[in-house]
Design an enzyme around this catalytic site. Structure first.
Site, PDB file in Angstrom:
ATOM      1  CG  HIS A  19      -1.877  -1.039   1.352  1.00 38.75           C
ATOM      2  ND1 HIS A  19      -2.852  -1.350   0.358  1.00 38.75           N
ATOM      3  CD2 HIS A  19      -2.162  -2.174   2.175  1.00 38.75           C
ATOM      4  CE1 HIS A  19      -3.518  -2.276   0.575  1.00 38.75           C
ATOM      5  NE2 HIS A  19      -3.054  -2.877   1.516  1.00 38.75           N
ATOM      6  CG  HIS A  36      -6.639  -5.369   1.732  1.00 37.43           C
ATOM      7  ND1 HIS A  36      -6.110  -6.473   2.612  1.00 37.43           N
ATOM      8  CD2 HIS A  36      -7.750  -4.943   2.266  1.00 37.43           C
ATOM      9  CE1 HIS A  36      -6.628  -6.555   3.521  1.00 37.43           C
ATOM     10  NE2 HIS A  36      -7.738  -5.642   3.488  1.00 37.43           N
ATOM     11  CG  ASP A  79      -2.662  -8.557   0.821  1.00 39.63           C
ATOM     12  OD1 ASP A  79      -1.977  -8.843   1.694  1.00 39.63           O
ATOM     13  OD2 ASP A  79      -3.702  -7.545   0.890  1.00 39.63           O
ATOM     14  CG  ASP A 123      -4.726 -10.273   3.416  1.00 37.38           C
ATOM     15  OD1 ASP A 123      -4.566 -10.918   2.344  1.00 37.38           O
ATOM     16  OD2 ASP A 123      -4.857  -9.333   3.755  1.00 37.38           O
TER      17      ASP A 123
HETATM   18  C1  OKP Z   1      -3.000  -4.356   4.669  1.00 36.48           C
HETATM   19  B1  OKP Z   1      -2.654  -5.476   3.816  1.00 36.48           B
HETATM   20  C2  OKP Z   1     -10.068  -2.781   9.470  1.00 36.48           C
HETATM   21  C3  OKP Z   1      -9.851  -1.684   8.856  1.00 36.48           C
HETATM   22  C4  OKP Z   1      -8.342  -1.345   8.376  1.00 36.48           C
HETATM   23  C5  OKP Z   1      -6.952  -1.641   6.707  1.00 36.48           C
HETATM   24  C6  OKP Z   1      -6.593  -2.928   5.718  1.00 36.48           C
HETATM   25  C7  OKP Z   1      -4.842  -2.805   5.367  1.00 36.48           C
HETATM   26  C8  OKP Z   1      -4.460  -4.034   4.827  1.00 36.48           C
HETATM   27  N1  OKP Z   1     -10.133  -2.641  10.982  1.00 36.48           N
HETATM   28  N2  OKP Z   1      -8.192  -1.916   6.924  1.00 36.48           N
HETATM   29  O1  OKP Z   1      -2.820  -5.433   2.445  1.00 36.48           O
HETATM   30  O2  OKP Z   1      -2.943  -6.787   4.129  1.00 36.48           O
HETATM   31 ZN    ZN Z   2      -3.906  -7.290   2.649  1.00 37.45          ZN
END
Ligand code: OKP
Ligand code: ZN
Length: 316
Positions: free
Chosen positions: A136, A172, A170, A259
């Site tokens: 990110h 995300h 990932d 994840d």
């Molecule tokens: C980072 B990686 C949940 C809200 C937060 C942020 C996600 C960041 C993911 N309480 N969300 O890509 O695994």
């Molecule tokens: Zn992620």
């Protein structure tokens, strides 16, 4: 197979993130990487410490003032024993800067670069156990638990020796990696992730984002609805790997998130532990030297089994 790991990551341990109107316990915990390395130690893996690389490798990918900002703020937090929730250079309220943030983030970059160097010198597969994650982190923005973009820095390093494809699996979208290579045609970015309309990072990761200038056609997003199963994921992975093979890369960098797992506490796909072996096998089938860079994955108790399953497939 070599696994690169540094215990310096332990110095970065944010207590909480600010989510909407609440402070909640931070999901990106040191135990994530500890449980993976402890599982791999019991198996036939060679765990090695990273070597330290010059900061120029970071500056080739990130804005100089941004890099200085993380370093200086982290040093200040170390002195004052405080935590900073930055007000600029940031995309969210999940990514604080602590005293240990710079040393840990720099070590994570070294972990990725040590892996890249091994791949460049002929190793077939290497696993860089980076923490904090990186995908990110944009050219001049941090967020999503990420500070420096480990995978992008490693890919940029490898791009001097050949064509590089990055596959981001990932849960995300890797907005940072997309941002860094958006105008380049020598590094292909392909990402499979949750629909950004409903999940972080919300504003990028749509299929219309294909790159610009000479980078047009070298950025590919596969956004998917929540609830994706092994079988559905497998079909998309096949397409993504097809894009990658068509690009004929010399090196492959995997941004690996666990994840996508069915019991991940912050995500929403339904992948099972044995399926990670299939993912590893499919990636191995591309037949290109592969650097695996750890990104997310928050179901701490299952991370060791997922890593083990994935690596069995990758080295089969
Ligand atoms: C980072 B990686 C949940 C809200 C937060 C942020 C996600 C960041 C993911 N309480 N969300 O890509 O695994
Ligand atoms: Zn992620």
């Amino acid at each position: 197979m070599k696994v690169i790991y540094s215990d310096i990551h332990l110095q970065h341990a944010p207590e909480f993130e600010i989510f909407e109107e609440e402070k909640i316990p931070h999901a990106e915990k040191p135990a994530r990487i500890e449980t993976i390395v402890n599982t791999l130690r019991k198996k036939d893996f060679t765990i090695i410490a990273p070597t330290s690389f010059e900061q120029t490798h970071i500056n080739e990918v990130h804005n100089t003032y941004f890099v200085e900002f993380i370093k200086e703020k982290s040093e200040k937090m170390q002195k004052e024993q405080k935590t900073l929730y930055p007000s600029y250079y940031i995309i969210d309220t999940y990514t604080p800067i602590l005293g240990g943030t710079y040393p840990a983030s720099k070590a994570a970059v070294d972990v990725a670069l040590t892996g890249a160097q091994l791949i460049a010198s002929g190793e077939k597969t290497v696993y860089s156990l980076c923490r904090p994650p990186g995908h990110h982190a944009e050219h001049a923005k941090l967020g999503g638990y990420c500070y420096f973009n480990n995978a992008a820095i490693a890919a940029n390093y490898l791009s001097k020796k050949g064509k590089v494809a990055i596959l981001d699996i990932d849960f995300h979208h890797g907005n940072g990696t997309q941002d860094i290579f958006y105008e380049r045609d020598d590094v292909l970015y392909v990402s499979i992730h949750a629909d950004p309309k409903v999940k972080f990072p919300y504003s990028t990761g749509f299929s219309e984002e294909v790159g610009v200038g000479k980078g047009k056609g070298y950025n590919k997003n596969y956004p998917l609805p929540l609830g994706i199963t092994d079988e559905q994921y497998g079909a998309i992975l096949k397409k993504a790997l097809g894009d990658i093979s068509a690009f004929t890369p010399d090196y492959l960098v995997i941004s690996l998130g666990f994840d996508t797992y069915e019991k991940d506490p912050i995500s929403g796909f339904l992948l099972t532990i044995p399926f990670y072996q299939e993912i590893g096998k499919a990636i191995q089938g591309v037949g290109v030297p592969t650097l695996v860079v750890q990104e997310g994955g928050y179901a701490i108790d299952a991370l060791g089994s997922m890593a083990d399953s994935f690596l069995q497939g990758l080295t089969s």
